[in-house]
Enzyme design. Sequence first.
Site, PDB file in Angstrom:
ATOM      1  N   PRO A  13     -27.636  27.099 -13.111  1.00  0.00           N
ATOM      2  CA  PRO A  13     -27.083  27.221 -12.003  1.00  0.00           C
ATOM      3  C   PRO A  13     -25.483  27.117 -12.104  1.00  0.00           C
ATOM      4  O   PRO A  13     -25.253  26.219 -12.181  1.00  0.00           O
ATOM      5  CB  PRO A  13     -27.770  27.512 -10.957  1.00  0.00           C
ATOM      6  CG  PRO A  13     -28.110  26.477 -10.157  1.00  0.00           C
ATOM      7  CD  PRO A  13     -28.935  26.264 -11.748  1.00  0.00           C
ATOM      8  N   ASN A  14     -24.611  28.050 -12.260  1.00  0.00           N
ATOM      9  CA  ASN A  14     -22.999  28.165 -12.103  1.00  0.00           C
ATOM     10  C   ASN A  14     -22.422  26.839 -13.011  1.00  0.00           C
ATOM     11  O   ASN A  14     -21.244  27.479 -13.255  1.00  0.00           O
ATOM     12  CB  ASN A  14     -23.307  27.336 -10.980  1.00  0.00           C
ATOM     13  CG  ASN A  14     -23.790  27.790  -9.231  1.00  0.00           C
ATOM     14  OD1 ASN A  14     -22.446  28.893  -9.195  1.00  0.00           O
ATOM     15  ND2 ASN A  14     -23.797  27.291  -8.698  1.00  0.00           N
ATOM     16  N   ARG A  21     -14.171  26.018 -13.171  1.00  0.00           N
ATOM     17  CA  ARG A  21     -15.537  25.608 -11.789  1.00  0.00           C
ATOM     18  C   ARG A  21     -14.577  23.883 -11.647  1.00  0.00           C
ATOM     19  O   ARG A  21     -14.932  23.251 -12.447  1.00  0.00           O
ATOM     20  CB  ARG A  21     -16.398  25.831 -11.680  1.00  0.00           C
ATOM     21  CG  ARG A  21     -17.678  24.778 -10.698  1.00  0.00           C
ATOM     22  CD  ARG A  21     -19.069  24.812 -11.110  1.00  0.00           C
ATOM     23  NE  ARG A  21     -20.013  24.072  -9.947  1.00  0.00           N
ATOM     24  CZ  ARG A  21     -21.056  23.825 -10.512  1.00  0.00           C
ATOM     25  NH1 ARG A  21     -21.499  23.877 -11.571  1.00  0.00           N
ATOM     26  NH2 ARG A  21     -21.212  23.171  -9.613  1.00  0.00           N
ATOM     27  N   TYR A  26     -15.822  18.554 -13.627  1.00  0.00           N
ATOM     28  CA  TYR A  26     -16.824  19.010 -14.879  1.00  0.00           C
ATOM     29  C   TYR A  26     -15.723  19.372 -16.476  1.00  0.00           C
ATOM     30  O   TYR A  26     -16.294  19.521 -16.894  1.00  0.00           O
ATOM     31  CB  TYR A  26     -17.289  20.868 -13.730  1.00  0.00           C
ATOM     32  CG  TYR A  26     -18.096  20.138 -12.976  1.00  0.00           C
ATOM     33  CD1 TYR A  26     -19.324  19.560 -13.222  1.00  0.00           C
ATOM     34  CD2 TYR A  26     -18.147  21.018 -11.965  1.00  0.00           C
ATOM     35  CE1 TYR A  26     -20.281  19.928 -12.305  1.00  0.00           C
ATOM     36  CE2 TYR A  26     -19.000  21.469 -11.083  1.00  0.00           C
ATOM     37  CZ  TYR A  26     -20.246  20.377 -10.581  1.00  0.00           C
ATOM     38  OH  TYR A  26     -21.191  20.206  -9.146  1.00  0.00           O
ATOM     39  N   ASN A  79     -29.729  21.283 -18.903  1.00  0.00           N
ATOM     40  CA  ASN A  79     -29.378  20.997 -17.193  1.00  0.00           C
ATOM     41  C   ASN A  79     -29.071  21.929 -16.242  1.00  0.00           C
ATOM     42  O   ASN A  79     -28.471  23.095 -16.278  1.00  0.00           O
ATOM     43  CB  ASN A  79     -26.996  21.178 -18.303  1.00  0.00           C
ATOM     44  CG  ASN A  79     -26.472  20.382 -16.961  1.00  0.00           C
ATOM     45  OD1 ASN A  79     -27.128  20.032 -15.620  1.00  0.00           O
ATOM     46  ND2 ASN A  79     -25.289  20.899 -17.140  1.00  0.00           N
ATOM     47  N   ALA A  82     -28.152  22.661 -10.217  1.00  0.00           N
ATOM     48  CA  ALA A  82     -28.283  22.740  -8.919  1.00  0.00           C
ATOM     49  C   ALA A  82     -30.256  22.225  -8.772  1.00  0.00           C
ATOM     50  O   ALA A  82     -30.336  21.793  -8.034  1.00  0.00           O
ATOM     51  CB  ALA A  82     -27.853  23.438  -8.213  1.00  0.00           C
ATOM     52  N   GLU A 103     -33.090  15.273 -20.189  1.00  0.00           N
ATOM     53  CA  GLU A 103     -32.091  15.627 -18.593  1.00  0.00           C
ATOM     54  C   GLU A 103     -30.575  15.200 -19.166  1.00  0.00           C
ATOM     55  O   GLU A 103     -30.713  14.214 -19.662  1.00  0.00           O
ATOM     56  CB  GLU A 103     -32.830  14.718 -17.662  1.00  0.00           C
ATOM     57  CG  GLU A 103     -32.363  15.564 -16.039  1.00  0.00           C
ATOM     58  CD  GLU A 103     -32.451  14.397 -14.817  1.00  0.00           C
ATOM     59  OE1 GLU A 103     -33.548  13.952 -15.403  1.00  0.00           O
ATOM     60  OE2 GLU A 103     -31.954  15.044 -13.961  1.00  0.00           O
ATOM     61  N   HIS A 105     -26.476  15.358 -17.190  1.00  0.00           N
ATOM     62  CA  HIS A 105     -25.232  15.870 -16.110  1.00  0.00           C
ATOM     63  C   HIS A 105     -24.237  16.109 -16.763  1.00  0.00           C
ATOM     64  O   HIS A 105     -24.317  15.149 -17.878  1.00  0.00           O
ATOM     65  CB  HIS A 105     -25.935  15.405 -15.368  1.00  0.00           C
ATOM     66  CG  HIS A 105     -27.026  15.682 -14.295  1.00  0.00           C
ATOM     67  ND1 HIS A 105     -27.266  17.292 -13.831  1.00  0.00           N
ATOM     68  CD2 HIS A 105     -28.638  15.068 -14.629  1.00  0.00           C
ATOM     69  CE1 HIS A 105     -29.150  16.486 -13.585  1.00  0.00           C
ATOM     70  NE2 HIS A 105     -29.221  15.941 -13.904  1.00  0.00           N
ATOM     71  N   ARG A 112     -21.902  11.389  -6.557  1.00  0.00           N
ATOM     72  CA  ARG A 112     -22.205  12.093  -5.380  1.00  0.00           C
ATOM     73  C   ARG A 112     -22.722  12.297  -4.286  1.00  0.00           C
ATOM     74  O   ARG A 112     -23.102  11.344  -3.458  1.00  0.00           O
ATOM     75  CB  ARG A 112     -22.000  13.800  -6.633  1.00  0.00           C
ATOM     76  CG  ARG A 112     -20.813  13.391  -7.668  1.00  0.00           C
ATOM     77  CD  ARG A 112     -21.030  14.399  -8.686  1.00  0.00           C
ATOM     78  NE  ARG A 112     -20.248  16.007  -8.277  1.00  0.00           N
ATOM     79  CZ  ARG A 112     -21.112  17.452  -8.787  1.00  0.00           C
ATOM     80  NH1 ARG A 112     -21.935  17.457  -9.491  1.00  0.00           N
ATOM     81  NH2 ARG A 112     -20.758  18.168  -7.827  1.00  0.00           N
TER      82      ARG A 112
END
Lengths: 154, 154, 154, 154, 154, 154, 154, 154, 154, 154, 154, 154
Positions: A13-14, A21, A26, A79, A82, A103, A105, A112
């Site tokens: 998502p996103n 964004r 990012y 990736n 969320a 995985e 990111h 964070r």
Amino acid sequence: MNQNPKIWIINGPNLNLLGEREPGIYGSQTLADIEKSLQDQAQEYPEKPVLSFYQSNSEGRLVDWIQAARHEADFVLLNAGAYTHTSVALRDAIVGSQVQAIELHLSNVHAREDFRKTSYISAVCVGQIAGFGADSYHLALEAAIRLYRKNSNI
Amino acid sequence: MNQNPKIWIINGPNLNLLGEREPGIYGSQTLADIEKSLQDQAQEYPEKPVLSFYQSNSEGRLVDWIQAARHEADFVLLNAGAYTHTSVALRDAIVGSQVQAIELHLSNVHAREDFRKTSYISAVCVGQIAGFGADSYHLALEAAIRLYRKNSNI
Amino acid sequence: MNQNPKIWIINGPNLNLLGEREPGIYGSQTLADIEKSLQDQAQEYPEKPVLSFYQSNSEGRLVDWIQAARHEADFVLLNAGAYTHTSVALRDAIVGSQVQAIELHLSNVHAREDFRKTSYISAVCVGQIAGFGADSYHLALEAAIRLYRKNSNI
Amino acid sequence: MNQNPKIWIINGPNLNLLGEREPGIYGSQTLADIEKSLQDQAQEYPEKPVLSFYQSNSEGRLVDWIQAARHEADFVLLNAGAYTHTSVALRDAIVGSQVQAIELHLSNVHAREDFRKTSYISAVCVGQIAGFGADSYHLALEAAIRLYRKNSNI
Amino acid sequence: MNQNPKIWIINGPNLNLLGEREPGIYGSQTLADIEKSLQDQAQEYPEKPVLSFYQSNSEGRLVDWIQAARHEADFVLLNAGAYTHTSVALRDAIVGSQVQAIELHLSNVHAREDFRKTSYISAVCVGQIAGFGADSYHLALEAAIRLYRKNSNI
Amino acid sequence: MNQNPKIWIINGPNLNLLGEREPGIYGSQTLADIEKSLQDQAQEYPEKPVLSFYQSNSEGRLVDWIQAARHEADFVLLNAGAYTHTSVALRDAIVGSQVQAIELHLSNVHAREDFRKTSYISAVCVGQIAGFGADSYHLALEAAIRLYRKNSNI
Amino acid sequence: MNQNPKIWIINGPNLNLLGEREPGIYGSQTLADIEKSLQDQAQEYPEKPVLSFYQSNSEGRLVDWIQAARHEADFVLLNAGAYTHTSVALRDAIVGSQVQAIELHLSNVHAREDFRKTSYISAVCVGQIAGFGADSYHLALEAAIRLYRKNSNI
Amino acid sequence: MNQNPKIWIINGPNLNLLGEREPGIYGSQTLADIEKSLQDQAQEYPEKPVLSFYQSNSEGRLVDWIQAARHEADFVLLNAGAYTHTSVALRDAIVGSQVQAIELHLSNVHAREDFRKTSYISAVCVGQIAGFGADSYHLALEAAIRLYRKNSNI
Amino acid sequence: MNQNPKIWIINGPNLNLLGEREPGIYGSQTLADIEKSLQDQAQEYPEKPVLSFYQSNSEGRLVDWIQAARHEADFVLLNAGAYTHTSVALRDAIVGSQVQAIELHLSNVHAREDFRKTSYISAVCVGQIAGFGADSYHLALEAAIRLYRKNSNI
Amino acid sequence: MNQNPKIWIINGPNLNLLGEREPGIYGSQTLADIEKSLQDQAQEYPEKPVLSFYQSNSEGRLVDWIQAARHEADFVLLNAGAYTHTSVALRDAIVGSQVQAIELHLSNVHAREDFRKTSYISAVCVGQIAGFGADSYHLALEAAIRLYRKNSNI
Amino acid sequence: MNQNPKIWIINGPNLNLLGEREPGIYGSQTLADIEKSLQDQAQEYPEKPVLSFYQSNSEGRLVDWIQAARHEADFVLLNAGAYTHTSVALRDAIVGSQVQAIELHLSNVHAREDFRKTSYISAVCVGQIAGFGADSYHLALEAAIRLYRKNSNI
Amino acid sequence: MNQNPKIWIINGPNLNLLGEREPGIYGSQTLADIEKSLQDQAQEYPEKPVLSFYQSNSEGRLVDWIQAARHEADFVLLNAGAYTHTSVALRDAIVGSQVQAIELHLSNVHAREDFRKTSYISAVCVGQIAGFGADSYHLALEAAIRLYRKNSNI
């Protein structure tokens, strides 16, 4: 295993917002930029891996793709965005599909919010790469190729 | 900012059951009743805000809409329902889309089960309104108009 | 209920510093400014609500006023400030006095320190409004009038 | 209640992989095998229950079906899979739809990872059956018929 | 110790509402009724204890009285109400004043909200009596007299 | 209710050691001393309560007695000792038997180890008395008589 | 800043008992002794700081004084006593008043009960000094003078 | 005790970076600057304390020095740096050596990350001084001299 | 395995009160009623299982029976009642005896107090059935027969 | 103390299964084998200790024996099995009886499930020996003899 | 394995202070005394074990020795002192070196501060012995010899 | 930045055992093998990075090296081993030295014991790479080169 390795890059998502964004966190590359750049990288490997790209904001769709990957892909670069932190369904999909997932990111999730420190999928992936911006994708592709070579040698 | 403000009212899972589902907690108005009543309220403001209504049971769809809102809406009135308590993806969508979102709930979530006290989205919304039944929507619209005026004065 | 509704606005510790204290978080209006502005708003309702204002840094004094409100007020708009997070006595006063209280906060308490996420009073208030600066008071007054009308119709 | 009882069997994420996914934990029967076997069992009851089968990897779709069930089904046999542990939306759908739901799991979830011990839906279902492999479905059907008879006798 | 024992009954926040506040939990006697009834009980003891009554909603005032008690009273019967659960200052006052305090509650605090299970003062009182309504006061007075006799015998 | 009230005093593990075990905490009276002293106290009430005494180190035996009490006793004075902190079975026995039980402890359990702050039975007893040594029994008997009178007046 | 620095010494609950209360922990000097001794120390600094002393058992009063200090004092030496561990209102007062506060304690709070390890005010004070008995005041005054000199040099 | 007091200043990991490392938090003075400044301060006391300085990044070396201090030093001023939060060995060394240690920190550790709120050594030191930059050392030396005088008077 | 399967039904504390105890939660059938009804069910299976019934309030007795079952029974249907939540000894007995145990509960334990959500025995039983009242026993018997058939087929 | 030391070896639940139960964890010796082997060891000490053996699955019985030991035994070697982790009553029995108890376990309880890391009895025993299989008994006997000699020398 | 068993006794931080440090907890023997006494004990075994002794306050040094032990020693008797509670590195060294380690402590760590109940090394040692003072070493040596004999018999 | 980038590879405790220690988890390559292989990789980059290798079991030594790196290295590739989970000192060294550090692990730390999920250093490193065996080093070197190029382009 003398075929070209098939590698699916699945984005959660996103990630369709990339480049737009929160660029401070990012980076300014869009997902299309990254995909193009990964294709370039792929061409440099003698194995000529075949890349396929997916993105969805829907947890169920991501589960569908990971299931589909079990017959179609040698590796999944995931990736999960969320959903990393909330989805047991993705975890079960990875285990159930027996795909080799890496995985990744963009940001350093450990620097964070606290809730980003929980990951349901880390324990069922081969490994993690996080914090290198768009380079996290490139390093994950490199990692997949290295795994592929190791598997081929066995 | 001399156009009519555009306000999206986005409703999450099970809110399509309103009026039928647990009326003791959620009241007897349907979502359609509330929408009509919000349109009436909108007509009373000199700014004549333009309202758009969305509802889905799918987390991914809600993320899609919040992303879409970043180019289309001045404010999002968000009743995320149960996803309030479990969705990091919605949170990221709000932050990533840089929309001004107002969180609202029909019921007083603080007087219910413990897991309803966790909210992933409160911290990234402008503010919260909860516990006033269908009036939570009317107060949220009022809040949006007040924010709009404040922004216009700057 | 054909009298003017009586509404007490009770403010807790440090709210006398408004306008001066951390304006980045709490805005530049003083409590007196807000009171004046609320009186203006009150005059616009046909019910002509009668407002009374209280502020104290003492938890015991706030308890006294909430107890007094049970015979004198139809609604309490309560910005309990820091006591929101530590006072069981205020909670008991609200329950014991059977007043209809609306919890309000200037700032978005959910986006601040963790200890501000605990509220002893949320569960015994009708609802909460938080994060809209001085407008939180205006929205709370609006909410009270709407509750008053609903009660009158029964 | 002299009609045939209508029973919906709703399956959550990754259950479409049954028979293929981790057979050591989940058994070697596919979901289709189980459905066929449940139809056989249904024919043995004098009430001749009518069974309908659903499966999705999407949380929102499962919420849709549970909502739909409130007008169409007497009982829901719900194997929510991984969403058992993360979905408040499913819980709200069960409560909001006022369906009689029976929670079931193939594996003994209590003997697995800690996060599988959290269930958002157990408290709003009639009861739970877990750990008997495909027989969990058969026992859940038996349980539904027994509930149906009890309800009919009232 | 051949004087009349002096016993202070100190009541915390909201206990002035007794008889009016939630009679289902706290009974219908007012604090004045209880005081009168305690005076009657006192007259039945040969020691003829002298009782003094205090109530305040202010934590600081209660601290003042407990400090004052150290020179004036043999025992404090303390119903600290909500401050039981939040006040370290009362605890320090009891320890600092070296008064013999008996903690009492009208209701069974252990059968209510979780936050009422925390007590800062239990560990520094002689003992606790809770759950007997107004009789909790009578039992606490009886307990003080029994302690007084024990101390006198040493 | 014009019979003599029947009151069972049930003692849990290690209370047979009283007088010998840690006299600094538990006092020097034996359980027999306390029983005799309670009989004396009973004779002073006009209701002439009939007392019966029980002690066991076995959790199951205590459950048996509490079950038996439901037909035989008006009140149970329960010093469950260490089982207070670990026994759900005792709790269920009290609820299942619908006896009026008064929890008592010789020592101030709140001033001892943390694990003594957990009580499974407090919430299902009428009230608690703790910290007064052998006088805890006398106060509990007094409490039972007061409850008896209140019940008789209804 | 060529005036005499103004320093307020604000003391919280139970500190009026100093010298009498638990001398093993808090020493045998009274608050008046300490004040006198601080005045002596003040005379030795060339800056000739002007000291003012306050003590109250009331949280609200302490908040009032800290607010007052913002126009009247250069530094606050704050021994908040038990309110250190429970008062968000004091914390907000310090932040809201923008006073430079130095937290001090007579005893080593870290070597006492667990609840004394929580401090709401440490994070908003300049620094802490704890465990040196009455000397904690002297060290805090020394610290204030050193801060004053540093500020004057800027 | 008519000799010059011997005071060891022991510094833990990363304190050799002082002046260079994060000057916003730790100030611009180097450890050598501070040592020189402490020597100046020492000369002003009539007791003429003898100072010795130590720094190591090794936990074991710090333990060695604290052990050595038990025969050689009257006081240890200990800035254990990061080992404050993780070292039980340092705590045991302080207790085992029976040295009088004063814990000090340059920064206000309570206003930083959560893990800096845990201290294994606070409870076994005489007291703590934190948050005053290099002045924390000066205040700690002052505190040691005051302790020395108090001890000498006994 | 061509003998009749031997099945022990072992009941824990307070289950002897069934039919009398809290019928709203546990139903109105006595344990004897259930036993008779289970015998009827047993006669309908071609395997003609032989049932034996046990009940005790004593944890130790239940451990004895589970140990005894290892030589005498093919399956244990275990309603451990309150010991479910507190007994490691029962867990060890099941593991040590290597019996196939099916955990059952009359009520939906997941919809009750928090402490009933902990189970020491779930992880070592084959599976769980909970929430169907007396039918939980019937479903457990059915489950045992199905397991028996599966085992016989191997 | 010139008599033969009397040593009771008390075994808790499921230890009667030794040799048969999970031999991978607990070894293949039965409890009788161990007892015989301990008698052999006892004969080798000049003190000729007298051993007595007890085993029960009942917590209450174990409490009875520990109480009895206070007049009859110099040492208790206690393998409390599963009750180690759940029994406050055993703890109280040890403290109340003032016996010198040595806690022992066959397996390394620290390498097993988390709930086996809680021990209510460790803190009130002299010491612990765990993980050496049947040799844990032999080492405990050796430990008791060494304690006996040390006590005799005082 | 017909050589003399080689046994390394490795001691962690502060154990060089033995005899001097807190004799009430750790006894009055020095480490040299214990070593001598262990040599005596060793001579009594027919296997004539060869003992080597190590002590360091440095975690890294202890890791070095445990690594070295993997080629040089049959057993390690490890008193890791404070590092028991904080060192994952020691744990990894034990696992990585595949030495048979026996954990020992002089004091009963379970009866001291809470942080001493955490052990990173217990789960990777063969077993633990704690609470017997210097005898803990003797029992550990005995345990090692018994393990050696068991291994030799296989 | 037209010099060769200088990259330090710093290895923590037990990594000197590589190839020998638990090869199932850590692979069969020794640290020397990996170093050689990294040198080969370095030669392939046009930037010709200069690599330096360090390994120590001592936390303090690792801190020393990270401090030294701040003047000598462009990047640190840090495999802190077990100190990852316990060392605040390493974290402070990284921050204080302002080196760009890349955290790496051979194994997937997220799939192992819970205490390996805590990392004090992740939040202050650029990013993490874990789970790829010796390839984690190669990927980290690749990541460093990519960072170097990005920095050079700015």
